[in-house]
Motif scaffolding. Structure first.
Motif, short mmCIF file in Angstrom:
data_model
loop_
_atom_site.label_atom_id
_atom_site.label_comp_id
_atom_site.label_asym_id
_atom_site.label_seq_id
_atom_site.Cartn_x
_atom_site.Cartn_y
_atom_site.Cartn_z
N PHE A 29 0.83 -1.21 0.00
CA PHE A 29 0.00 0.00 0.00
C PHE A 29 0.87 1.26 0.00
N VAL A 30 1.64 1.47 1.06
CA VAL A 30 2.43 2.70 1.17
C VAL A 30 3.55 2.69 0.12
N ASP A 49 9.68 -6.80 -3.65
CA ASP A 49 8.50 -7.26 -2.90
C ASP A 49 8.42 -8.78 -3.07
N ASN A 50 8.04 -9.48 -2.00
CA ASN A 50 7.92 -10.94 -2.15
C ASN A 50 6.49 -11.39 -2.48
N TYR A 55 -2.49 -10.72 2.39
CA TYR A 55 -3.81 -10.32 1.86
C TYR A 55 -3.79 -10.49 0.36
N LYS A 60 -1.79 -6.69 -4.95
CA LYS A 60 -0.36 -6.36 -5.06
C LYS A 60 0.08 -6.38 -6.52
N ASP A 78 12.62 -11.85 -1.57
CA ASP A 78 12.46 -11.59 -0.14
C ASP A 78 13.60 -10.70 0.34
N ILE A 79 13.31 -9.80 1.25
CA ILE A 79 14.36 -8.90 1.76
C ILE A 79 15.42 -9.65 2.58
N LEU A 100 9.91 -0.28 3.31
CA LEU A 100 8.48 -0.35 3.69
C LEU A 100 7.96 -1.78 3.70
N ALA A 102 7.26 -5.21 5.32
CA ALA A 102 7.15 -5.71 6.69
C ALA A 102 5.96 -6.65 6.77
N SER A 119 10.25 -11.06 8.77
CA SER A 119 10.28 -9.84 7.96
C SER A 119 10.72 -8.61 8.74
N SER A 144 8.55 2.51 11.04
CA SER A 144 8.22 1.92 12.32
C SER A 144 6.70 2.02 12.43
N TYR A 170 3.59 -7.58 16.82
CA TYR A 170 3.90 -6.62 15.75
C TYR A 170 4.60 -5.40 16.34
N LYS A 174 8.47 -3.91 15.83
CA LYS A 174 8.76 -2.54 15.35
C LYS A 174 9.67 -1.82 16.35
N VAL A 200 -2.67 4.34 8.46
CA VAL A 200 -2.70 4.93 7.12
C VAL A 200 -3.86 4.34 6.32
N ARG A 206 -5.02 -1.39 2.34
CA ARG A 206 -4.83 -2.79 2.77
C ARG A 206 -6.15 -3.42 3.19
P1 NAD Z 1 1.65 -3.71 3.00
O1 NAD Z 1 1.50 -5.07 3.61
O2 NAD Z 1 0.63 -3.27 2.02
O3 NAD Z 1 3.08 -3.55 2.36
C1 NAD Z 1 4.19 -4.30 2.71
C2 NAD Z 1 4.71 -5.00 1.47
O4 NAD Z 1 5.91 -5.68 1.84
C3 NAD Z 1 3.75 -6.06 0.93
O5 NAD Z 1 3.51 -5.83 -0.44
C4 NAD Z 1 4.48 -7.37 1.17
O6 NAD Z 1 4.25 -8.30 0.12
C5 NAD Z 1 5.93 -6.95 1.26
N1 NAD Z 1 6.72 -7.81 2.13
C6 NAD Z 1 6.41 -8.24 3.38
N2 NAD Z 1 7.40 -9.01 3.87
C7 NAD Z 1 8.36 -9.06 2.91
C8 NAD Z 1 9.62 -9.70 2.83
N3 NAD Z 1 10.08 -10.46 3.82
N4 NAD Z 1 10.36 -9.53 1.69
C9 NAD Z 1 9.88 -8.77 0.66
N5 NAD Z 1 8.69 -8.15 0.69
C10 NAD Z 1 7.94 -8.30 1.80
O7 NAD Z 1 1.70 -2.71 4.24
P2 NAD Z 1 1.68 -1.12 4.28
O8 NAD Z 1 0.43 -0.71 4.95
O9 NAD Z 1 2.03 -0.57 2.95
O10 NAD Z 1 2.86 -0.84 5.29
C11 NAD Z 1 4.14 -0.37 4.90
C12 NAD Z 1 5.00 -0.22 6.12
O11 NAD Z 1 4.39 0.71 7.02
C13 NAD Z 1 5.18 -1.49 6.95
O12 NAD Z 1 6.46 -1.47 7.52
C14 NAD Z 1 4.15 -1.35 8.04
O13 NAD Z 1 4.49 -2.10 9.19
C15 NAD Z 1 4.23 0.14 8.30
N6 NAD Z 1 3.02 0.72 8.91
C16 NAD Z 1 1.85 0.76 8.22
C17 NAD Z 1 0.74 1.33 8.81
C18 NAD Z 1 -0.59 1.40 8.08
O14 NAD Z 1 -1.56 1.85 8.70
N7 NAD Z 1 -0.69 1.04 6.82
C19 NAD Z 1 0.81 1.86 10.11
C20 NAD Z 1 2.03 1.79 10.78
C21 NAD Z 1 3.13 1.24 10.16
#
Ligand code: NAD
Length: 362
Positions: A29-30, A49-50, A55, A60, A78-79, A100, A102, A119, A144, A170, A174, A200, A206
């Motif tokens: 998403f972000v 991205d993996n 979801y 994605k 994978d990271i 980003l 996680a 992750s 974070s 979680y 973080k 967010v 998401r």
């Molecule tokens: P998201 O799940 O949509 O995006 C994370 C992406 O990372 C996913 O596409 C996933 O496939 C990829 N991923 C996960 N583990 C991986 C790995 N081991 N190797 C490679 N790719 C991997 O989540 P988001 O909402 O976009 O969040 C982005 C970041 O912001 C994350 O670190 C999340 O913890 C943090 N965050 C998000 C929110 C929110 O409200 N969306 C709030 C606080 C923090």
């Protein structure tokens, strides 16, 4: 690699002094929004991205397609793949890593604890190790979370508030990441900026998050569970619109100082920063539902339930004065406006047809 040429192309900035950024979680998403914003202003970037199935993977893939149309290549890996990192750093001189990727979500940790360790802890260390060994070392900006404030009851949350009461695994991973960041800054001179995002939301969001799953269930006529906190108080979240978060991320990249190498001998100590990125006006879950009903033009079937101990915290509320002063961060979208944009996207993306008084899913 077969994709080396695509990576080089994707990483070539289209403006003078453009950044060269490695974006992890780019199909997320972000990550997808930040990638588009960087590309739009002429920076070079490549994503990793993996595509895990936490979801719907199709969402994605749709984001990946949207990035590809703008010339942004996303590597599927994978990271934790250290060999991938060293290959990329040998091939391209990255100025920044925007991290980003996680395992997000607090409830999923109760059934899948190790995916958070994989992750959010092991992946982060693999990334920092690679950045430490790279020449030149990139500056790192990473996500974070507001969840580190856990059961802290002093509001609004400031960066210096206590973070020793995580309510979920979680949150604990973080918080661990913030400690790990400190170490890599201190020993290896990496410039590191941590961003504590507050709930967010927005288009391309998401599906595991409440505003998203409520939308789906309201349209289907399915009852939605509204949790109530201690003393039957409504839960509240500092919902932050994606465009505001993107501006905060870009501001952090633009102001990140250079990494200075071990001991900071070359140019003094490297930067270590931590910022709240929130909206500063929490909204209760019942009010969130009212706004969704308004924009969806459908009444929700509500069930009020006492909050189980599942990792959720009762409320979040950001003080963003630090980000405002140092990143020129200023949230400008209120929940009503932001949800309207989300609902418009949702109805189009899922092809929801509207009839005169009701909507139905095709
Ligand atoms: P998201 O799940 O949509 O995006 C994370 C992406 O990372 C996913 O596409 C996933 O496939 C990829 N991923 C996960 N583990 C991986 C790995 N081991 N190797 C490679 N790719 C991997 O989540 P988001 O909402 O976009 O969040 C982005 C970041 O912001 C994350 O670190 C999340 O913890 C943090 N965050 C998000 C929110 C929110 O409200 N969306 C709030 C606080 C923090």
């Amino acid at each position: 690699h077969l994709w080396d040429k695509k990576v080089r192309q994707s990483c070539t900035p289209k403006r003078e002094n453009g950044l060269v950024v490695l974006v992890t979680g780019a199909a997320g998403f972000v990550g997808s929004h930040v990638s588009l914003a960087l590309k739009k202003r002429g920076d070079g970037l490549v994503g990793i991205d993996n595509f895990n199935d936490y979801y719907e993977v199709s969402l994605k893939r749709a984001r990946q397609e949207m990035l590809l149309k703008q010339g942004i290549f996303v590597i599927e890996d994978d990271i934790n793949d250290a060999a991938l990192w060293s290959h990329l750093f040998e091939m391209v001189r990255f100025t920044h890593v925007m991290h980003l990727a996680a395992q997000a979500g607090v409830r999923y940790a109760m059934q899948n604890p190790m995916s958070y360790v994989h992750s959010n802890v092991a992946g982060l260390v693999t990334l920092f190790e690679a950045c430490k060994n790279a020449n030149p070392q990139p500056a790192v900006v990473w996500a974070s979370s507001s969840s580190v404030y856990g059961l802290n009851t002093k509001v609004p949350f400031s960066e210096s508030d206590r973070t020793d009461q995580p309510a979920s695994l979680y949150a604990a991973t973080k918080k661990a990441g913030e400690e790990i960041a400190h170490t890599y800054n201190h020993i290896y001179g990496l410039s590191i900026t941590g961003l504590r995002f507050f709930t967010v939301y927005g288009p391309w969001g998401r599906p595991d998050m409440a505003y998203f799953s409520f939308t789906r269930d309201i349209l289907k006529g399915k009852p939605i569970n509204i949790y109530q906190g201690p003393h039957d108080k409504d839960l509240a979240r500092d919902f932050t619109f994606i465009d505001d978060i993107v501006k905060g991320c870009v501001g952090a990249l633009d102001t990140a100082g250079e990494s200075t190498g071990s001991g900071g001998k070359k140019k003094g100590p490297a930067m270590l920063r931590l910022f709240n990125l929130g909206n500063t006006s929490p909204v209760t879950v019942p009010v969130l539902v009212e706004l969704l009903e308004k924009h969806l033009k459908v009444k929700a079937v509500k069930q009020f339930i006492k909050m189980p101990r599942n990792g959720d915290v009762p409320f979040t509320h950001a003080n963003v004065s630090l980000a405002q002063a140092q990143l020129a961060y200023k949230p400008t979208t209120n929940l009503d406006t932001g949800l309207k944009k989300f609902v418009t996207w949702y109805l189009k993306y899922y092809n929801v047809q509207s009839t005169k008084s009701t909507r139905r899913l095709l």
